[in-house]
Design a protein around this motif. Sequence first.
Motif, mmCIF file in Angstrom:
data_model
loop_
_atom_site.group_PDB
_atom_site.id
_atom_site.type_symbol
_atom_site.label_atom_id
_atom_site.label_comp_id
_atom_site.label_asym_id
_atom_site.label_seq_id
_atom_site.Cartn_x
_atom_site.Cartn_y
_atom_site.Cartn_z
ATOM 1 N N PRO A 54 16.135 48.628 -14.342
ATOM 2 C CA PRO A 54 16.466 47.332 -14.955
ATOM 3 C C PRO A 54 15.273 46.384 -14.916
ATOM 4 O O PRO A 54 14.356 46.563 -14.118
ATOM 5 C CB PRO A 54 17.609 46.814 -14.086
ATOM 6 N N SER A 55 15.295 45.388 -15.785
ATOM 7 C CA SER A 55 14.197 44.417 -15.847
ATOM 8 C C SER A 55 14.740 42.998 -15.954
ATOM 9 O O SER A 55 15.810 42.771 -16.518
ATOM 10 C CB SER A 55 13.309 44.717 -17.059
ATOM 11 N N LEU A 56 13.964 42.060 -15.418
ATOM 12 C CA LEU A 56 14.307 40.632 -15.570
ATOM 13 C C LEU A 56 13.519 40.005 -16.727
ATOM 14 O O LEU A 56 13.573 38.803 -16.937
ATOM 15 C CB LEU A 56 14.011 39.873 -14.264
ATOM 16 N N GLY A 96 7.048 40.442 -17.245
ATOM 17 C CA GLY A 96 6.318 41.549 -16.631
ATOM 18 C C GLY A 96 7.001 42.158 -15.417
ATOM 19 O O GLY A 96 6.346 42.706 -14.529
ATOM 20 N N TYR A 97 8.318 42.067 -15.363
ATOM 21 C CA TYR A 97 9.063 42.562 -14.195
ATOM 22 C C TYR A 97 9.052 44.092 -14.136
ATOM 23 O O TYR A 97 9.210 44.760 -15.145
ATOM 24 C CB TYR A 97 10.517 42.072 -14.260
ATOM 25 N N ASN A 98 8.882 44.624 -12.931
ATOM 26 C CA ASN A 98 8.926 46.074 -12.740
ATOM 27 C C ASN A 98 9.795 46.378 -11.525
ATOM 28 O O ASN A 98 9.499 45.943 -10.411
ATOM 29 C CB ASN A 98 7.502 46.614 -12.520
ATOM 30 N N ALA A 99 10.891 47.103 -11.740
ATOM 31 C CA ALA A 99 11.830 47.410 -10.653
ATOM 32 C C ALA A 99 11.136 48.118 -9.489
ATOM 33 O O ALA A 99 11.444 47.874 -8.315
ATOM 34 C CB ALA A 99 12.976 48.270 -11.185
#
Length: 200
Positions: free
Chosen positions: A62-64, A170-173
């Motif tokens: 998932p990403s924000l 640029g979110y990375n789980a």
Amino acid sequence: MALKDYNEKRKFNETSEPKGKTKKSKDQLIFVIQRHAASHLHYDFRLEMEGVLKSWAVPKGPSLDPKDKRLAMMVEDHPYDYKDFEGNIPEGNYGAGQVEVWDSGTYEPLEKDSKLSDEKELLKELHAGSLKFILHGKKLKGEFALVKMKNTEGNSWLLIKHKDDFAEAGYNAEDNTSPKSLVTKFLEEKKSLKNNKKKS
């Protein structure tokens, strides 16, 4: 789907995964995201509905970031008790590998219908192929959508973050995983085993 598919795919005399039984939360509906190193690393996104966990496998996690449209493949329903499952699924079993809980919390529909309960609203949206909800997790918070892709295989959906105060570019789980993660350790051991085989 109920839990028939789930039960048929598992050998409960070999795996410590919970047996398929329906159960419900007392108050708010729950969600859980499990990081799962099987044949490929992926994240399992699960939403409680009708006493089971409706489940999607999300290859990239998932990403924000609202720009990310994450492919989410709908899989068989999982039992409610799967929300706490962590550990190893032995070789030769369905989904063999290491599982850990990456995030969990409660969730609710974005749009409230005074005539329908939260669960019935979400089921209506699920059947319509467009779910909009608010996650109250430790890592994932705010508004999200799960949208069924048209003109593709019936189980292909997209998991999308809405623009809100919790959105993060640029979110990375993977960057938000515990350094003590047993899944990461499992992957490293698998990699070193592979490299040793190549050398020998």
